[in-house]
Design a protein around this motif. Structure first.
Motif, short mmCIF file in Angstrom:
data_model
loop_
_atom_site.label_atom_id
_atom_site.label_comp_id
_atom_site.label_asym_id
_atom_site.label_seq_id
_atom_site.Cartn_x
_atom_site.Cartn_y
_atom_site.Cartn_z
N MET A 258 0.81 -1.21 0.00
CA MET A 258 0.00 0.00 0.00
C MET A 258 0.85 1.27 0.00
O MET A 258 0.42 2.29 -0.46
CB MET A 258 -0.94 -0.04 1.20
N SER A 259 2.06 1.19 0.51
CA SER A 259 2.90 2.39 0.57
C SER A 259 3.22 2.92 -0.82
O SER A 259 3.51 4.10 -0.96
CB SER A 259 4.19 2.09 1.34
N LYS A 260 3.17 2.07 -1.84
CA LYS A 260 3.43 2.56 -3.19
C LYS A 260 2.31 3.46 -3.70
O LYS A 260 2.44 4.09 -4.73
CB LYS A 260 3.68 1.40 -4.15
N ARG A 261 1.22 3.54 -2.97
CA ARG A 261 0.08 4.37 -3.39
C ARG A 261 0.01 5.66 -2.58
O ARG A 261 -1.05 6.20 -2.35
CB ARG A 261 -1.21 3.58 -3.27
N ARG A 262 1.18 6.16 -2.18
CA ARG A 262 1.26 7.40 -1.42
C ARG A 262 1.84 8.50 -2.32
O ARG A 262 2.54 8.22 -3.28
CB ARG A 262 2.14 7.23 -0.20
N PHE A 263 1.53 9.75 -1.97
CA PHE A 263 2.10 10.89 -2.68
C PHE A 263 2.36 12.02 -1.68
O PHE A 263 1.91 11.94 -0.54
CB PHE A 263 1.20 11.36 -3.83
N LYS A 264 3.09 13.03 -2.12
CA LYS A 264 3.35 14.19 -1.27
C LYS A 264 2.01 14.81 -0.88
O LYS A 264 1.13 14.99 -1.71
CB LYS A 264 4.22 15.19 -2.03
N ALA A 265 1.89 15.15 0.39
CA ALA A 265 0.62 15.62 0.94
C ALA A 265 0.05 16.84 0.21
O ALA A 265 0.78 17.74 -0.19
CB ALA A 265 0.79 15.96 2.42
N VAL A 266 -1.27 16.81 0.07
CA VAL A 266 -2.05 17.92 -0.47
C VAL A 266 -3.13 18.23 0.55
O VAL A 266 -3.84 17.33 0.99
CB VAL A 266 -2.70 17.54 -1.82
N THR A 267 -3.25 19.49 0.95
CA THR A 267 -4.29 19.88 1.89
C THR A 267 -5.36 20.67 1.15
O THR A 267 -5.06 21.63 0.44
CB THR A 267 -3.70 20.73 3.04
N ILE A 268 -6.59 20.23 1.31
CA ILE A 268 -7.72 20.91 0.68
C ILE A 268 -8.66 21.41 1.79
O ILE A 268 -8.69 20.86 2.87
CB ILE A 268 -8.49 19.99 -0.29
N THR A 269 -9.40 22.45 1.47
CA THR A 269 -10.40 22.97 2.40
C THR A 269 -11.74 23.00 1.69
O THR A 269 -11.92 23.70 0.69
CB THR A 269 -10.03 24.39 2.89
N ILE A 270 -12.67 22.19 2.20
CA ILE A 270 -14.02 22.11 1.64
C ILE A 270 -15.01 22.42 2.75
O ILE A 270 -14.99 21.78 3.80
CB ILE A 270 -14.30 20.72 1.04
N ASN A 271 -15.87 23.40 2.51
CA ASN A 271 -16.86 23.82 3.50
C ASN A 271 -16.23 24.13 4.86
O ASN A 271 -16.75 23.76 5.90
CB ASN A 271 -17.96 22.76 3.66
N GLY A 272 -15.08 24.78 4.82
CA GLY A 272 -14.40 25.18 6.05
C GLY A 272 -13.62 24.08 6.76
O GLY A 272 -12.99 24.32 7.78
N LYS A 273 -13.66 22.87 6.22
CA LYS A 273 -12.94 21.74 6.84
C LYS A 273 -11.70 21.42 6.04
O LYS A 273 -11.76 21.20 4.83
CB LYS A 273 -13.83 20.50 6.90
N LYS A 274 -10.56 21.39 6.75
CA LYS A 274 -9.30 21.03 6.11
C LYS A 274 -9.11 19.53 6.14
O LYS A 274 -9.40 18.88 7.14
CB LYS A 274 -8.13 21.68 6.84
#
Length: 78
Positions: free
Chosen positions: A1-17
């Motif tokens: 499963m570790s091969k399905r990781r990527f550099k973190a992306v933070t999104i904010t939807i409806n005020g929730k990060k």
């Protein structure tokens, strides 16, 4: 499963990060949290499936996720 990781992306939807680091997290966010199904969001969903079919890599999901966020005016930092 570790091969399905990527550099973190933070999104904010409806005020929730949310910080997304895996293809599975990205897929869940696209399916369950996304405010609208734009063509960019649908394309990102397809790339998620392609990773699980071993015909795409997680970095492609990351790029598609960022593009989908921009298309939907979702705050995104990477």
């Amino acid at each position: 499963m570790s091969k399905r990781r990527f550099k973190a992306v933070t999104i904010t939807i409806n005020g929730k990060k949310k910080t997304l680091r895996t293809v599975l997290q990205a897929g869940n966010a696209l399916l369950n949290d996304w405010p609208e199904q734009t063509p960019a969001a649908k394309a990102a969903e397809m790339i998620v499936l392609d990773v699980f079919a071993d015909i795409a890599d997680p970095e492609e999901v990351r790029r598609a996720l960022i593009a989908a966020a921009r298309a939907s005016d979702i705050k995104c930092s990477s």
